[in-house]
Design a protein around this motif. Structure first.
Motif, PDB file in Angstrom:
ATOM      1  N   GLN A   1       0.830  -1.207   0.000  1.00  0.00           N
ATOM      2  CA  GLN A   1       0.000   0.000   0.000  1.00  0.00           C
ATOM      3  C   GLN A   1       0.864   1.257   0.000  1.00  0.00           C
ATOM      4  O   GLN A   1       0.526   2.251  -0.646  1.00  0.00           O
ATOM      5  CB  GLN A   1      -0.930  -0.003   1.211  1.00  0.00           C
ATOM      6  N   LEU A   2       1.968   1.204   0.745  1.00  0.00           N
ATOM      7  CA  LEU A   2       2.893   2.337   0.729  1.00  0.00           C
ATOM      8  C   LEU A   2       3.371   2.610  -0.692  1.00  0.00           C
ATOM      9  O   LEU A   2       3.358   3.761  -1.157  1.00  0.00           O
ATOM     10  CB  LEU A   2       4.090   2.041   1.640  1.00  0.00           C
ATOM     11  N   ILE A   3       3.774   1.564  -1.399  1.00  0.00           N
ATOM     12  CA  ILE A   3       4.276   1.724  -2.773  1.00  0.00           C
ATOM     13  C   ILE A   3       3.188   2.270  -3.685  1.00  0.00           C
ATOM     14  O   ILE A   3       3.438   3.139  -4.532  1.00  0.00           O
ATOM     15  CB  ILE A   3       4.828   0.380  -3.286  1.00  0.00           C
ATOM     16  N   ASP A   4       1.952   1.802  -3.533  1.00  0.00           N
ATOM     17  CA  ASP A   4       0.838   2.318  -4.352  1.00  0.00           C
ATOM     18  C   ASP A   4       0.667   3.819  -4.158  1.00  0.00           C
ATOM     19  O   ASP A   4       0.489   4.573  -5.125  1.00  0.00           O
ATOM     20  CB  ASP A   4      -0.464   1.601  -3.989  1.00  0.00           C
ATOM     21  N   HIS A   5       0.728   4.261  -2.914  1.00  0.00           N
ATOM     22  CA  HIS A   5       0.563   5.694  -2.632  1.00  0.00           C
ATOM     23  C   HIS A   5       1.747   6.493  -3.165  1.00  0.00           C
ATOM     24  O   HIS A   5       1.575   7.613  -3.664  1.00  0.00           O
ATOM     25  CB  HIS A   5       0.393   5.917  -1.132  1.00  0.00           C
ATOM     26  N   VAL A   6       2.952   5.949  -3.062  1.00  0.00           N
ATOM     27  CA  VAL A   6       4.119   6.638  -3.612  1.00  0.00           C
ATOM     28  C   VAL A   6       3.947   6.835  -5.115  1.00  0.00           C
ATOM     29  O   VAL A   6       4.179   7.933  -5.649  1.00  0.00           O
ATOM     30  CB  VAL A   6       5.411   5.848  -3.315  1.00  0.00           C
ATOM     31  N   ASN A   7       3.521   5.810  -5.819  1.00  0.00           N
ATOM     32  CA  ASN A   7       3.342   5.909  -7.269  1.00  0.00           C
ATOM     33  C   ASN A   7       2.300   6.955  -7.637  1.00  0.00           C
ATOM     34  O   ASN A   7       2.477   7.715  -8.599  1.00  0.00           O
ATOM     35  CB  ASN A   7       2.949   4.551  -7.845  1.00  0.00           C
ATOM     36  N   ARG A   8       1.201   7.013  -6.890  1.00  0.00           N
ATOM     37  CA  ARG A   8       0.159   7.994  -7.198  1.00  0.00           C
ATOM     38  C   ARG A   8       0.670   9.421  -7.000  1.00  0.00           C
ATOM     39  O   ARG A   8       0.416  10.302  -7.837  1.00  0.00           O
ATOM     40  CB  ARG A   8      -1.063   7.760  -6.305  1.00  0.00           C
ATOM     41  N   LEU A   9       1.379   9.656  -5.908  1.00  0.00           N
ATOM     42  CA  LEU A   9       1.850  11.005  -5.632  1.00  0.00           C
ATOM     43  C   LEU A   9       3.006  11.396  -6.545  1.00  0.00           C
ATOM     44  O   LEU A   9       3.121  12.559  -6.955  1.00  0.00           O
ATOM     45  CB  LEU A   9       2.264  11.124  -4.171  1.00  0.00           C
ATOM     46  N   GLU A  10       3.882  10.450  -6.865  1.00  0.00           N
ATOM     47  CA  GLU A  10       4.987  10.747  -7.770  1.00  0.00           C
ATOM     48  C   GLU A  10       4.475  11.128  -9.158  1.00  0.00           C
ATOM     49  O   GLU A  10       5.105  11.903  -9.877  1.00  0.00           O
ATOM     50  CB  GLU A  10       5.927   9.551  -7.863  1.00  0.00           C
ATOM     51  N   ALA A  11       3.320  10.590  -9.550  1.00  0.00           N
ATOM     52  CA  ALA A  11       2.757  10.899 -10.873  1.00  0.00           C
ATOM     53  C   ALA A  11       2.392  12.370 -11.009  1.00  0.00           C
ATOM     54  O   ALA A  11       2.264  12.879 -12.133  1.00  0.00           O
ATOM     55  CB  ALA A  11       1.537  10.018 -11.129  1.00  0.00           C
ATOM     56  N   THR A  12       2.250  13.083  -9.893  1.00  0.00           N
ATOM     57  CA  THR A  12       1.923  14.508  -9.963  1.00  0.00           C
ATOM     58  C   THR A  12       3.111  15.348 -10.400  1.00  0.00           C
ATOM     59  O   THR A  12       2.951  16.502 -10.808  1.00  0.00           O
ATOM     60  CB  THR A  12       1.427  15.015  -8.593  1.00  0.00           C
ATOM     61  N   GLY A  13       4.339  14.789 -10.291  1.00  0.00           N
ATOM     62  CA  GLY A  13       5.532  15.519 -10.713  1.00  0.00           C
ATOM     63  C   GLY A  13       5.936  16.639  -9.780  1.00  0.00           C
ATOM     64  O   GLY A  13       6.739  17.503 -10.148  1.00  0.00           O
ATOM     65  N   ARG A  14       5.431  16.661  -8.559  1.00  0.00           N
ATOM     66  CA  ARG A  14       5.744  17.744  -7.635  1.00  0.00           C
ATOM     67  C   ARG A  14       7.124  17.553  -7.006  1.00  0.00           C
ATOM     68  O   ARG A  14       7.727  16.485  -7.082  1.00  0.00           O
ATOM     69  CB  ARG A  14       4.683  17.833  -6.536  1.00  0.00           C
ATOM     70  N   GLY A  15       7.589  18.602  -6.376  1.00  0.00           N
ATOM     71  CA  GLY A  15       8.904  18.582  -5.753  1.00  0.00           C
ATOM     72  C   GLY A  15       8.960  17.633  -4.577  1.00  0.00           C
ATOM     73  O   GLY A  15       7.930  17.212  -4.019  1.00  0.00           O
ATOM     74  N   ILE A  16      10.167  17.308  -4.167  1.00  0.00           N
ATOM     75  CA  ILE A  16      10.383  16.302  -3.131  1.00  0.00           C
ATOM     76  C   ILE A  16       9.733  16.696  -1.810  1.00  0.00           C
ATOM     77  O   ILE A  16       9.187  15.847  -1.097  1.00  0.00           O
ATOM     78  CB  ILE A  16      11.906  16.051  -2.972  1.00  0.00           C
ATOM     79  N   ARG A  17       9.760  17.967  -1.475  1.00  0.00           N
ATOM     80  CA  ARG A  17       9.181  18.402  -0.202  1.00  0.00           C
ATOM     81  C   ARG A  17       7.670  18.225  -0.195  1.00  0.00           C
ATOM     82  O   ARG A  17       7.083  17.721   0.768  1.00  0.00           O
ATOM     83  CB  ARG A  17       9.550  19.860   0.066  1.00  0.00           C
ATOM     84  N   ALA A  18       7.017  18.617  -1.286  1.00  0.00           N
ATOM     85  CA  ALA A  18       5.563  18.475  -1.385  1.00  0.00           C
ATOM     86  C   ALA A  18       5.152  17.004  -1.418  1.00  0.00           C
ATOM     87  O   ALA A  18       4.153  16.618  -0.810  1.00  0.00           O
ATOM     88  CB  ALA A  18       5.051  19.203  -2.622  1.00  0.00           C
ATOM     89  N   VAL A  19       5.922  16.171  -2.128  1.00  0.00           N
ATOM     90  CA  VAL A  19       5.589  14.746  -2.213  1.00  0.00           C
ATOM     91  C   VAL A  19       5.725  14.075  -0.851  1.00  0.00           C
ATOM     92  O   VAL A  19       4.852  13.299  -0.424  1.00  0.00           O
ATOM     93  CB  VAL A  19       6.476  14.041  -3.263  1.00  0.00           C
ATOM     94  N   THR A  20       6.811  14.355  -0.136  1.00  0.00           N
ATOM     95  CA  THR A  20       7.025  13.732   1.170  1.00  0.00           C
ATOM     96  C   THR A  20       5.921  14.118   2.146  1.00  0.00           C
ATOM     97  O   THR A  20       5.370  13.268   2.862  1.00  0.00           O
ATOM     98  CB  THR A  20       8.399  14.145   1.731  1.00  0.00           C
TER      99      THR A  20
END
Length: 397
Positions: free
Chosen positions: A350-369
């Motif tokens: 589930q962690l990996i699924d959420h990482v993939n969804r948020l990474e798809a937004t292309g936002r910066g590392i601070r916003a993604v974390t």
């Protein structure tokens, strides 16, 4: 003979404005930052100035109180113009009936301190340039004055904080560092009651040093254990010894202080920011996750040793060459071992699924974390029974 032309050393308006901040900064008490900001922006025709600081939970931007600063309710980061400025670290301008409201990021070494906002009748590139420089100086002032005043702690707290959390927050470096070749961003939950989780990093020349730890137990005992572990790590790092030797140094420090019944899981990383070569040691910690092209490509499973304090053998050092834009996500087990509604463990999938969804937004590392931590907390029902910490490193090449 032509007389020698003397260089023009007269003070321009912009230099005088910035000089007013610099000339007063070194002797300025923390509570007088507010009137200094209002006086300086007023000379640009600015009104209704605000300085907004992020709360410890990274949910709100809270107005700093002070003479002639505009007050108001805290602003939700995910639902405000000031929040967009905060998350993306770029100015945001809004045209209103009374003029232009501009929100400027307060940046210090890439860390986002908060937002400065002001209203003007109109705005041009000269004003934008001066406001950006003023906001940079204000950010530096907030960071330096923060070290010897409780004023900003009080603004950022939105609920009571435990003694253990107080200790942990005092240990932490800035939650984010954005540099040309490397970026780091981290977040701790529960922000007001974290105890055994912590992280640390330092950029020494071309080498980024990172550690994430999870001390056993809860409350003050865990915070004390984490304090010794982080202190020993910093001492070893500053001695310039390698990863394996650093583990041994931390292991001895924890064992001598607490005995064989206490331990700390740890992950130590060294990243050469010129080549992308990453080396790491894992001492009983969950393996990090590699994100490439905005998708999780694999878990960095590697040989481990015993947690710090248990007298493990010399840890093997693992290696990996990162590609431009790669991100490495480190986390503590509280993030994946929490049980969601219905009793099922949250788990790494589930962690990996959420990482993939948020990474798809292309936002910066601070916003993604930040978004990842808050998304995971909502998925767990809005609470956690254990510390849940994230730290992401991006090699920018």
């Amino acid at each position: 003979m032509t007389p020698e032309r003397r260089p023009d050393r007269s003070e321009s308006f912009g230099e005088a404005l910035l000089g007013e901040v610099l000339d007063r900064a070194h002797e300025l008490p923390p509570d007088l930052i507010a009137p200094l900001v209002t006086a300086v922006v007023a000379r640009l025709g600015g009104r209704h100035p605000q300085v907004l600081l992020q709360d410890y939970g990274q949910l709100l931007l809270v107005p700093l109180t002070g003479e002639r600063l505009t007050q108001g309710e805290p602003q939700v980061i995910d639902d405000s113009a000031a929040g967009r400025c905060f998350l993306d670290a770029v100015p945001v301008e809004l045209l209103g009936a009374d003029g232009v409201r501009i929100h400027l990021p307060l940046l210090d070494g890439g860390d986002q301190v908060g937002v400065m906002s002001v209203t003007l009748d109109g705005i041009d590139d000269d004003v934008r340039r001066l406001l950006l420089r003023i906001s940079g100086l204000v950010a530096d002032l907030l960071v330096t004055k923060h070290g010897y005043s409780d004023l900003f702690f009080g603004v950022r707290r939105r609920e009571p904080m435990s003694v253990a959390a107080e200790i942990q927050w005092s240990l932490l470096p800035p939650l984010a560092m954005i540099m040309p070749r490397v970026a780091v961003a981290g977040i701790l939950e529960p922000a007001y009651d974290v105890a055994g989780d912590s992280f640390d990093y330092a950029l020494n020349g071309d080498i980024l040093h990172v550690v994430m730890i999870d001390a056993m137990g809860h409350g003050l005992n865990a915070a004390t254990l984490a304090t010794v572990a982080i202190g020993a790590y910093r001492h070893a790092r500053r001695l310039g010894i390698g990863l394996s030797a650093s583990y041994a140094f931390m292991d001895r420090a924890v064992a001598q202080q607490f005995g064989p019944e206490h331990f700390v899981t740890a992950q130590m990383i060294q990243l050469d920011t010129t080549t992308g070569r990453m080396r790491w040691v894992n001492a009983g910690h969950p393996p990090p996750i590699l994100v490439r092209d905005h998708r999780v490509v694999r878990r960095l499973v590697a040989p481990t040793t015993l947690p710090v304090g248990l007298g493990g053998p010399e840890p093997p050092v693992s290696g990996l060459r990162l590609e431009h834009g790669d991100r490495v996500l480190c986390f503590t087990d509280g993030l994946v071992e929490e049980h969601v509604r219905g009793g099922e463990e949250f788990g790494e999938n589930q962690l990996i699924d959420h990482v993939n969804r948020l990474e798809a937004t292309g936002r910066g590392i601070r916003a993604v974390t930040r978004s990842l931590s808050h998304t995971l907390k909502r998925a767990r029902g809005g609470h956690t029974t254990d510390d849940a910490t994230l730290l992401m490193v991006e090699w920018r090449g």
